[in-house]
Design a protein around this motif. Structure first.
Motif, PDB file in Angstrom:
ATOM      1  N   HIS A  87     -14.467   2.136   6.073  1.00 27.76           N
ATOM      2  CA  HIS A  87     -15.332   2.983   5.254  1.00 27.76           C
ATOM      3  C   HIS A  87     -14.591   3.590   4.061  1.00 27.76           C
ATOM      4  CE1 HIS A  87     -18.390   2.463   8.194  1.00 27.76           C
ATOM      5  NE2 HIS A  87     -17.883   3.282   9.102  1.00 27.76           N
ATOM      6  N   HIS A  88     -13.261   3.426   4.004  1.00 24.38           N
ATOM      7  CA  HIS A  88     -12.478   4.051   2.929  1.00 24.38           C
ATOM      8  C   HIS A  88     -12.916   3.620   1.531  1.00 24.38           C
ATOM      9  CE1 HIS A  88      -8.837   5.458   5.547  1.00 24.38           C
ATOM     10  NE2 HIS A  88     -10.013   5.874   6.002  1.00 24.38           N
ATOM     11  N   PRO A  89     -13.216   2.313   1.286  1.00 26.08           N
ATOM     12  CA  PRO A  89     -13.660   1.933  -0.060  1.00 26.08           C
ATOM     13  C   PRO A  89     -14.880   2.730  -0.533  1.00 26.08           C
ATOM     14  CG  PRO A  89     -13.081  -0.028   1.191  1.00 26.08           C
ATOM     15  CD  PRO A  89     -13.028   1.115   2.151  1.00 26.08           C
ATOM     16  N   LYS A  90     -15.833   2.958   0.373  1.00 25.61           N
ATOM     17  CA  LYS A  90     -17.008   3.740  -0.017  1.00 25.61           C
ATOM     18  C   LYS A  90     -16.641   5.205  -0.256  1.00 25.61           C
ATOM     19  CE  LYS A  90     -20.757   0.974   1.946  1.00 25.61           C
ATOM     20  NZ  LYS A  90     -21.922   0.951   2.848  1.00 25.61           N
ATOM     21  N   LEU A  91     -15.709   5.712   0.547  1.00 22.14           N
ATOM     22  CA  LEU A  91     -15.274   7.101   0.370  1.00 22.14           C
ATOM     23  C   LEU A  91     -14.597   7.296  -0.982  1.00 22.14           C
ATOM     24  CD1 LEU A  91     -13.865   7.782   3.946  1.00 22.14           C
ATOM     25  CD2 LEU A  91     -15.788   8.982   2.909  1.00 22.14           C
ATOM     26  N   LEU A  92     -13.937   6.271  -1.471  1.00 29.55           N
ATOM     27  CA  LEU A  92     -13.210   6.366  -2.735  1.00 29.55           C
ATOM     28  C   LEU A  92     -14.005   5.850  -3.917  1.00 29.55           C
ATOM     29  CD1 LEU A  92      -9.709   5.130  -1.478  1.00 29.55           C
ATOM     30  CD2 LEU A  92     -10.486   7.477  -1.774  1.00 29.55           C
ATOM     31  N   SER A  93     -15.227   5.398  -3.666  1.00 29.94           N
ATOM     32  CA  SER A  93     -16.013   4.754  -4.734  1.00 29.94           C
ATOM     33  C   SER A  93     -16.502   5.738  -5.786  1.00 29.94           C
ATOM     34  CB  SER A  93     -17.208   4.003  -4.130  1.00 29.94           C
ATOM     35  OG  SER A  93     -18.076   4.913  -3.459  1.00 29.94           O
ATOM     36  N   ILE A  94     -16.573   7.022  -5.443  1.00 30.99           N
ATOM     37  CA  ILE A  94     -16.978   8.021  -6.443  1.00 30.99           C
ATOM     38  C   ILE A  94     -15.792   8.274  -7.353  1.00 30.99           C
ATOM     39  CG2 ILE A  94     -17.811  10.371  -6.810  1.00 30.99           C
ATOM     40  CD1 ILE A  94     -19.155  10.273  -4.146  1.00 30.99           C
ATOM     41  N   GLY A  95     -15.979   8.121  -8.637  1.00 29.32           N
ATOM     42  CA  GLY A  95     -14.884   8.157  -9.605  1.00 29.32           C
ATOM     43  C   GLY A  95     -14.212   9.508  -9.735  1.00 29.32           C
ATOM     44  N   GLY A  96     -13.067   9.489 -10.428  1.00 30.56           N
ATOM     45  CA  GLY A  96     -12.340  10.717 -10.726  1.00 30.56           C
ATOM     46  C   GLY A  96     -11.713  11.386  -9.528  1.00 30.56           C
ATOM     47  N   HIS A  97     -11.422  10.603  -8.500  1.00 31.91           N
ATOM     48  CA  HIS A  97     -10.820  11.170  -7.277  1.00 31.91           C
ATOM     49  C   HIS A  97     -11.659  12.340  -6.751  1.00 31.91           C
ATOM     50  CE1 HIS A  97      -7.713   8.650  -8.671  1.00 31.91           C
ATOM     51  NE2 HIS A  97      -6.927   9.533  -9.246  1.00 31.91           N
ATOM     52  N   PHE A  98     -12.982  12.223  -6.862  1.00 34.86           N
ATOM     53  CA  PHE A  98     -13.865  13.354  -6.573  1.00 34.86           C
ATOM     54  C   PHE A  98     -13.718  13.841  -5.134  1.00 34.86           C
ATOM     55  CE2 PHE A  98     -17.951  15.427  -5.703  1.00 34.86           C
ATOM     56  CZ  PHE A  98     -18.003  16.298  -6.782  1.00 34.86           C
ATOM     57  N   LEU A  99     -13.636  12.907  -4.178  1.00 32.74           N
ATOM     58  CA  LEU A  99     -13.510  13.302  -2.771  1.00 32.74           C
ATOM     59  C   LEU A  99     -12.222  14.079  -2.538  1.00 32.74           C
ATOM     60  CD1 LEU A  99     -14.168  13.302   0.238  1.00 32.74           C
ATOM     61  CD2 LEU A  99     -13.209  10.994   0.381  1.00 32.74           C
ATOM     62  N   LEU A 100     -11.097  13.536  -3.014  1.00 32.52           N
ATOM     63  CA  LEU A 100      -9.815  14.183  -2.769  1.00 32.52           C
ATOM     64  C   LEU A 100      -9.739  15.541  -3.474  1.00 32.52           C
ATOM     65  CD1 LEU A 100      -7.353  11.164  -3.002  1.00 32.52           C
ATOM     66  CD2 LEU A 100      -8.468  12.128  -0.998  1.00 32.52           C
ATOM     67  N   LYS A 101     -10.272  15.616  -4.681  1.00 30.49           N
ATOM     68  CA  LYS A 101     -10.284  16.904  -5.385  1.00 30.49           C
ATOM     69  C   LYS A 101     -11.105  17.936  -4.614  1.00 30.49           C
ATOM     70  CE  LYS A 101      -9.744  15.145 -10.131  1.00 30.49           C
ATOM     71  NZ  LYS A 101     -10.434  14.949 -11.430  1.00 30.49           N
ATOM     72  N   SER A 102     -12.242  17.502  -4.089  1.00 28.30           N
ATOM     73  CA  SER A 102     -13.106  18.420  -3.339  1.00 28.30           C
ATOM     74  C   SER A 102     -12.414  18.900  -2.062  1.00 28.30           C
ATOM     75  CB  SER A 102     -14.431  17.739  -2.995  1.00 28.30           C
ATOM     76  OG  SER A 102     -15.133  17.364  -4.159  1.00 28.30           O
ATOM     77  N   LEU A 103     -11.717  17.983  -1.385  1.00 24.72           N
ATOM     78  CA  LEU A 103     -11.018  18.354  -0.152  1.00 24.72           C
ATOM     79  C   LEU A 103      -9.842  19.281  -0.439  1.00 24.72           C
ATOM     80  CD1 LEU A 103     -11.044  14.930   1.748  1.00 24.72           C
ATOM     81  CD2 LEU A 103     -12.268  17.007   2.398  1.00 24.72           C
ATOM     82  N   LEU A 104      -9.124  19.025  -1.529  1.00 24.98           N
ATOM     83  CA  LEU A 104      -8.000  19.899  -1.891  1.00 24.98           C
ATOM     84  C   LEU A 104      -8.504  21.294  -2.254  1.00 24.98           C
ATOM     85  CD1 LEU A 104      -5.765  17.464  -3.977  1.00 24.98           C
ATOM     86  CD2 LEU A 104      -5.237  18.450  -1.746  1.00 24.98           C
ATOM     87  N   THR A 105      -9.660  21.353  -2.912  1.00 25.45           N
ATOM     88  CA  THR A 105     -10.252  22.661  -3.223  1.00 25.45           C
ATOM     89  C   THR A 105     -10.669  23.377  -1.945  1.00 25.45           C
ATOM     90  OG1 THR A 105     -11.093  21.844  -5.338  1.00 25.45           O
ATOM     91  CG2 THR A 105     -12.112  23.832  -4.453  1.00 25.45           C
ATOM     92  N   LEU A 106     -11.310  22.639  -1.033  1.00 21.74           N
ATOM     93  CA  LEU A 106     -11.741  23.229   0.237  1.00 21.74           C
ATOM     94  C   LEU A 106     -10.547  23.652   1.082  1.00 21.74           C
ATOM     95  CD1 LEU A 106     -14.247  23.870   1.940  1.00 21.74           C
ATOM     96  CD2 LEU A 106     -14.070  21.591   2.950  1.00 21.74           C
ATOM     97  N   MET A 107      -9.441  22.939   0.931  1.00 21.10           N
ATOM     98  CA  MET A 107      -8.233  23.272   1.684  1.00 21.10           C
ATOM     99  C   MET A 107      -7.736  24.679   1.349  1.00 21.10           C
ATOM    100  SD  MET A 107      -4.826  20.917   1.865  1.00 21.10           S
ATOM    101  CE  MET A 107      -4.254  21.394   0.244  1.00 21.10           C
ATOM    102  N   SER A 108      -8.046  25.146   0.147  1.00 25.24           N
ATOM    103  CA  SER A 108      -7.634  26.491  -0.277  1.00 25.24           C
ATOM    104  C   SER A 108      -8.707  27.535   0.014  1.00 25.24           C
ATOM    105  CB  SER A 108      -7.318  26.483  -1.779  1.00 25.24           C
ATOM    106  OG  SER A 108      -6.282  25.554  -2.062  1.00 25.24           O
ATOM    107  N   SER A 109      -9.728  27.154   0.767  1.00 25.02           N
ATOM    108  CA  SER A 109     -10.820  28.072   1.088  1.00 25.02           C
ATOM    109  C   SER A 109     -10.320  29.250   1.919  1.00 25.02           C
ATOM    110  CB  SER A 109     -11.916  27.326   1.869  1.00 25.02           C
ATOM    111  OG  SER A 109     -12.856  28.217   2.429  1.00 25.02           O
ATOM    112  N   SER A 110     -10.952  30.387   1.719  1.00 24.56           N
ATOM    113  CA  SER A 110     -10.602  31.570   2.521  1.00 24.56           C
ATOM    114  C   SER A 110     -11.188  31.488   3.922  1.00 24.56           C
ATOM    115  CB  SER A 110     -11.117  32.833   1.824  1.00 24.56           C
ATOM    116  OG  SER A 110     -12.525  32.771   1.660  1.00 24.56           O
TER     117      SER A 110
END
Length: 573
Positions: A272-295
């Motif tokens: 399933h990784h290709p589909k997870l990465l199919s959204i451009g601009g590293h959107f998934l990883l950026k979103s997860l890194l942002t959530l990682m800093s959640s309070s």
């Protein structure tokens, strides 16, 4: 005379009699009320009366009368007959009477609901009145949560069809109830296929709802559908991944948690990784890194877990490097919460163990080993932190830059300090000794260890070397001792333990594993630099065993010479 309850015997007796009498009166009154409403429900007057709201008002008061009664009273045959008539009535007020009765049941029922009582539920789900549908759907959710009804029976009776049709009502409350209902039904493995086939598209639509509660319940339902490989595959084919990724940016922390957990389950299957990465601009990883800093701690932790699962993919590792993921992870290492720290160090451990090697250089340059050294000094009882600290140090020491960073950090002293923790299991101490053993094979750390180690730490290593329950813990500990430089100070630290050391060295030489024999010989060679140990060795059982090993080795060498020359190709065909 006062009893243990604070009342005299006479008062206690009167109170008991009053309680019995009150219950009897209430039971009689309740029975009269039930008879009245049963007769009313059978009369055709209420099929046409415009003032059916009066009946609704009276029946809404009815549930409170049932609180004193057991399941047998609530589920008698008379009640079932009345519920069936009310549920199939054309009058929505009468339908609401039945729906309210089920709502009361869902709150107070302690035993399984008999299957025959589910037939009126189906009729109420098909009602044309939205309030009736909302009430009965909430009742069904409560019954499912408490396991009062069989989830498989709900599907077998065809209730999923009207449930899914109600998604189109547009009413946020109804949709929330139905999402919760679908979620509970999907927890049954046998139901998951039916729910997945018919329910995915409505759930994905509701996950985009502007109503927070609807969105939350829909995401919760989607999460449950990621718990099997089959339904996860269907979800991905239906386009769930982009929806779940967008939900990571929801303002609702529960929606963030559910979507992140669902994505983590999807990421566990590499195809399933290709589909997870199919959204451009590293959107998934950026979103997860942002959530990682959640309070919100559980959200941050779950984001780390999801990134750890994804980090097995080399392409994702490279993207994480581009996004400078080390900085937010280092920030989590400095938090006071062990949960945050453990999540971050687990992810860093996973990243340090994978190629490309230049990622390890990035970790060293970012000062990660300095943070690890601090952690080892402040979290001496955390198994997770110590285990992954050992893994990171071992991986990052593969380069000269990493070795130098270890020397300049508190890593070595932190590892030695961890040896003394009494709260760590043998398995965790094995990680510590394995890491220290690895460092003793490297010249700079080995020299530094000989200068840093204390008498208490030497005593601990000797004790661990002599224990027999865990052979590799014994081996690692003895291997560390064998590498210590026999300076004047080190000799003073070791001399009090020579007798104990002779005992475990004898066991090593008697071991059939050649590695233990070799370690025993290497240790004896190092210790013989001290004359006191040489004197202790002379004419001892250990020396006799040493000569025995020597004789065995010579015999092996002689036998090998008999079949010389021995070409490599004959050994490894």
């Amino acid at each position: 005379m006062a009893s243990g309850s604070g009342f005299c015997e006479e008062c206690s007796r009167l109170l008991k009699e009053f309680t019995v009498h009150l219950r009897k009166v209430c039971r009689e009154f309740e029975q009269k009320m039930m008879d009245v409403f049963r007769e009313l429900s059978q009369c055709t007057c209420f099929r046409s009366t415009p003032d059916g709201s009066l009946l609704r008002k009276r029946t809404q008061e009815l549930p409170s009368l049932h609180l004193l009664y057991d399941d047998e009273t609530l589920l008698n045959l008379g009640n079932l007959q009345a519920l069936s008539r009310l549920a199939t009535s054309e009058n929505t007020d009468l339908q609401m009477t039945a729906a309210l009765y089920y709502l009361h049941l869902s709150h107070h029922l302690k035993s399984p609901l008999p299957d025959v009582f589910m037939e009126p539920v189906m009729a109420l789900l098909l009602s044309t009145d939205l309030d009736v549908q909302k009430t009965i759907s909430l009742s069904l959710v409560n019954l499912l949560v408490k396991n009062n009804v069989c989830k498989e029976l709900v599907i077998e009776m065809g209730m999923l069809v009207p449930i899914l049709e109600m998604f189109q009502s547009g009413d946020a409350t109804a949709q929330s109830h139905l999402c919760a209902c679908v979620t509970m039904l999907s927890t049954s493995e046998s139901n998951r296929e039916a729910v997945t086939v018919d329910g995915i598209m409505p759930l994905l639509a509701l996950a985009k709802s502007y109503d927070p509660q609807v969105q939350q319940n829909a995401t919760w339902a989607l999460l449950h559908l990621t718990q099997s490989d089959w339904s996860t595959r269907i979800l991905c084919q239906a386009g769930a991944i982009p929806v779940l990724i967008l939900l990571l940016q929801s303002s609702d922390s529960e929606v963030q948690f559910y979507s992140c957990t669902a994505l983590c389950n999807i990421a566990a299957v590499q195809k399933h990784h290709p589909k997870l990465l199919s959204i451009g601009g590293h959107f998934l990883l950026k979103s997860l890194l942002t959530l990682m800093s959640s309070s919100v701690q559980k959200n941050s932790t779950q984001a780390c877990r999801c990134l750890k699962t994804l980090s097995k993919n080399v392409l994702i590792q490279e993207q994480l490097m581009e996004l400078d993921c080390v900085l937010p992870l280092k920030a989590l290492l400095k938090t006071s919460s062990p949960v945050w720290t453990e999540s971050a160090i687990t992810l860093l451990s996973a990243l340090s163990a994978h190629p490309p090697n230049n990622f390890q250089d990035v970790l060293v340059n970012e000062g990660l080993l300095d943070e690890i050294g601090q952690l080892l000094h402040h979290h001496t009882s955390s198994s997770v932190i110590i285990t992954h600290s050992c893994k990171i140090i071992t991986e990052l020491c593969s380069s000269s830059m990493g070795q130098q960073a270890v020397m300049e950090s508190l890593c070595l002293s932190g590892l030695l300090r961890a040896l003394l923790s009494q709260s760590l299991s043998d398995d965790i101490v094995l990680h510590v000794t394995s890491c220290l053993h690895h460092l003793t094979a490297l010249d700079p750390p080995k020299s530094n260890m000989s200068l840093t180690i204390t008498s208490e730490q030497v005593s601990r290593l000797v004790k661990l070397s002599g224990q027999i329950q865990n052979p590799w813990l014994s081996y690692n500990s003895a291997a560390i001792i064998s590498k210590l430089e026999m300076t004047g100070e080190m000799v003073q630290l070791l001399r009090p333990h020579y007798t104990t050391m002779v005992e475990y060295l004898l066991v090593f030489l008697q071991n059939k594993d050649v590695k233990f024999q070799q370690l025993g010989i290497a240790t004896i060679f190092n210790l013989k630099k001290d004359g006191d140990f040489s004197s202790l060795l002379a004419n001892s059982e250990l020396e006799a065993q040493l000569w025995k090993v020597h004789a065995q080795t010579e015999e092996t060498r002689r036998l090998l010479q008999m079949i010389q020359p021995l070409s490599p190709s004959s050994v490894n065909p």
